[in-house]
Design a protein around this motif. Structure first.
Motif, mmCIF file in Angstrom:
data_model
loop_
_atom_site.group_PDB
_atom_site.id
_atom_site.type_symbol
_atom_site.label_atom_id
_atom_site.label_comp_id
_atom_site.label_asym_id
_atom_site.label_seq_id
_atom_site.Cartn_x
_atom_site.Cartn_y
_atom_site.Cartn_z
ATOM 1 N N GLU A 1 -18.775 -5.611 81.622
ATOM 2 C CA GLU A 1 -18.522 -5.333 80.209
ATOM 3 C C GLU A 1 -19.138 -6.423 79.324
ATOM 4 N N GLN A 2 -19.881 -5.999 78.314
ATOM 5 C CA GLN A 2 -20.542 -6.938 77.418
ATOM 6 C C GLN A 2 -19.797 -7.137 76.096
ATOM 7 N N ASP A 3 -18.855 -6.250 75.793
ATOM 8 C CA ASP A 3 -18.113 -6.343 74.536
ATOM 9 C C ASP A 3 -16.859 -7.179 74.754
ATOM 10 N N PRO A 4 -16.781 -8.383 74.163
ATOM 11 C CA PRO A 4 -15.603 -9.239 74.361
ATOM 12 C C PRO A 4 -14.301 -8.571 73.932
ATOM 13 N N LEU A 5 -14.377 -7.624 73.003
ATOM 14 C CA LEU A 5 -13.168 -6.949 72.540
ATOM 15 C C LEU A 5 -12.555 -6.065 73.620
ATOM 16 N N LYS A 6 -13.348 -5.742 74.662
ATOM 17 C CA LYS A 6 -12.856 -4.880 75.731
ATOM 18 C C LYS A 6 -12.466 -5.655 76.982
ATOM 19 N N PHE A 7 -12.657 -6.973 76.962
ATOM 20 C CA PHE A 7 -12.328 -7.768 78.143
ATOM 21 C C PHE A 7 -10.856 -7.604 78.526
ATOM 22 N N ALA A 8 -9.966 -7.724 77.533
ATOM 23 C CA ALA A 8 -8.531 -7.651 77.807
ATOM 24 C C ALA A 8 -8.158 -6.295 78.392
ATOM 25 N N GLU A 9 -8.747 -5.229 77.846
ATOM 26 C CA GLU A 9 -8.450 -3.871 78.318
ATOM 27 C C GLU A 9 -8.830 -3.710 79.791
ATOM 28 N N HIS A 10 -10.054 -4.112 80.144
ATOM 29 C CA HIS A 10 -10.510 -3.963 81.524
ATOM 30 C C HIS A 10 -9.761 -4.912 82.459
ATOM 31 N N GLY A 11 -9.435 -6.093 81.952
ATOM 32 C CA GLY A 11 -8.669 -7.026 82.763
ATOM 33 C C GLY A 11 -7.294 -6.483 83.104
ATOM 34 N N GLU A 12 -6.653 -5.826 82.125
ATOM 35 C CA GLU A 12 -5.330 -5.254 82.367
ATOM 36 C C GLU A 12 -5.417 -4.083 83.341
#
Length: 439
Positions: free
Chosen positions: A324-335
């Motif tokens: 994932e390249q969008d930092p705003l989606k890091f938390a979503e994918h991490g969860e």
């Protein structure tokens, strides 16, 4: 909302709107442009009538037109919740006496002097802060000439295209800057070499198993799928030959097994196979060394189900998270990844330390490479929070880290970080595809 002596002036040149320059990823007029962009740019260029914008509209459209206007001053009202910003057309030029920035660290730009007073148009922007922030844009009115002619400065003396030629707007400048940064990263990635050999304790294992053997395993030092097969061989104590594969120079005997040349692959005598899950089952069927599957048929089936969960639920989410390249989606994918790991942990033996209890089994071998990469890769690259040492997951990971079979197949941390750093930048997915099947 008129400016006057009841307002306090800010110094000329101070940016009154440090928050209004977003970081768009696309050039204007492409499919990601906001609606009615051309009309908004025309209105904000001509200011034929008073224009009132919401904060959202301002943040969206002003960066597309800020190349036209040059901020001159700001006055804060003493009587009401509003601030008035004054702008000249940029073709007005700098007024005499404008202070020169003396910051020695500020990069000096190449400037081309242009004629002053090419346009006299001025606007004021009245920023109201309560109850909801709005921006009202109006022309600064001029006195009518003595002979009744149009007042000077009521209209631009040039077109919007001319303003765009003189200076790019914030959106376009940011997009061009981003393109340069991407090209720079791509160039650096192309120049960066890739790891061809294991390091640390794994390298010593490679040396011990470099002699020719009837059982050959083809792997790559950073590949997690190859590592799970390697761990199984070490756990079982089977004698084997380890062959490190350069993804750009695949040996002929590997291509005989799998025409794609992917790892891991295994050759046993004249027979060969590939895919890590298939190889693990084959090694178990040899009935040599430590047993990875339980004697009880139902426990064996349950273990296979959770191996399937690892391959179909955990591994894809790990890959999605790191790609994932969008930092705003890091938390979503991490969860998402954490949830799938939690399901696995909740179905493990409550005491452990491994999945079925005291001994490493097929599930442990299947998940070990990704558990190792949580701290080595996801924490530095994506801010993954490691499990508490006393938690069931923390105990499990610690037991795997302490296992001799796992340590014998693990390289130095930097090897994994370097390899996945290429992966996380999304610039070397072709390199990954050359080595192993990410699905």
């Amino acid at each position: 909302m008129n400016s006057g002596d009841d307002e306090m002036a800010l110094p000329m040149g101070m940016d009154p709107h440090p928050h209004v320059h977003p970081l768009p990823l696309q050039h204007q007029h492409q499919h990601h442009s906001p609606p009615d962009l051309d009309e908004w740019r025309r209105r904000l260029f001509t200011v034929d009538t008073s224009i009132t914008m919401t904060a959202a509209e301002w943040d969206t459209y002003w960066p597309y037109i800020d190349n036209v206007w040059s901020h001159r001053s700001t006055q804060r009202s003493k009587k009401g919740p509003f601030v008035t910003h004054y702008y000249d057309c940029r073709l007005k030029g700098r007024p005499p006496g404008t202070p020169v920035n003396q910051d020695p660290n500020k990069k000096k730009r190449k400037r081309t002097a242009r004629e002053r007073d090419l346009c006299e148009m001025k606007i004021k922007i009245i920023e109201t802060t309560t109850p909801n922030k709005t921006y009202t844009i109006e022309k600064v009115k001029r006195e009518i000439g003595t002979n009744g002619e149009e007042p000077a400065g009521e209209y631009h003396r040039h077109t919007l295209d001319e303003s765009d030629r003189i200076k790019r707007n914030s959106v376009l400048r940011q997009a061009i800057k981003l393109e340069k940064e991407i090209k720079k990263v791509q160039t650096n990635q192309q120049q960066k070499t890739y790891h061809k050999k294991a390091t640390g304790q794994a390298l010593q294992t490679v040396k011990r198993h470099s002699k020719s053997n009837d059982l050959k395993v083809f792997g790559s030092c950073f590949c997690p799928f190859a590592q799970r097969v390697w761990i199984a061989l070490e756990v079982k104590g089977i004698n084997y030959q380890y062959i490190e594969v350069d993804p750009y120079k695949k040996p002929a005997n590997l291509l005989e097994i799998d025409p794609r040349g992917l790892v891991p692959s295994l050759k046993h005598g004249d027979w060969g196979c590939y895919e890590s899950s298939v190889i693990l089952e084959y090694l178990e069927d040899l009935q040599v060394g430590h047993q990875l599957l339980h004697n009880h048929s139902q426990i064996r089936a349950n273990s296979r189900l959770w191996c399937h969960h690892i391959d179909r639920r955990i591994v894809p989410r790990f890959n999605r998270y790191i790609q994932e390249q969008d930092p705003l989606k890091f938390a979503e994918h991490g969860e998402e990844l954490r949830m799938e790991i939690t399901k696995l942990v909740n179905n493990a033996d409550p005491v452990g330390p491994f999945f079925l209890g005291s001994f490493i089994t097929l599930v442990d071998v299947s998940i070990a490479p990704w558990f190792l990469r949580l701290r080595r890769v996801l924490t530095p690259c994506r801010g993954w929070q490691p499990a508490d040492e006393g938690s069931r997951l923390g105990i499990w990971i610690a037991a795997l880290e302490a296992s001799e079979a796992v340590k014998n197949t693990t390289s130095d941390d930097s090897l994994y970080l370097d390899s996945y750093d290429r992966y996380s930048d999304n610039n070397n997915l072709d390199f990954i595809d050359l080595v192993f099947d990410r699905n």
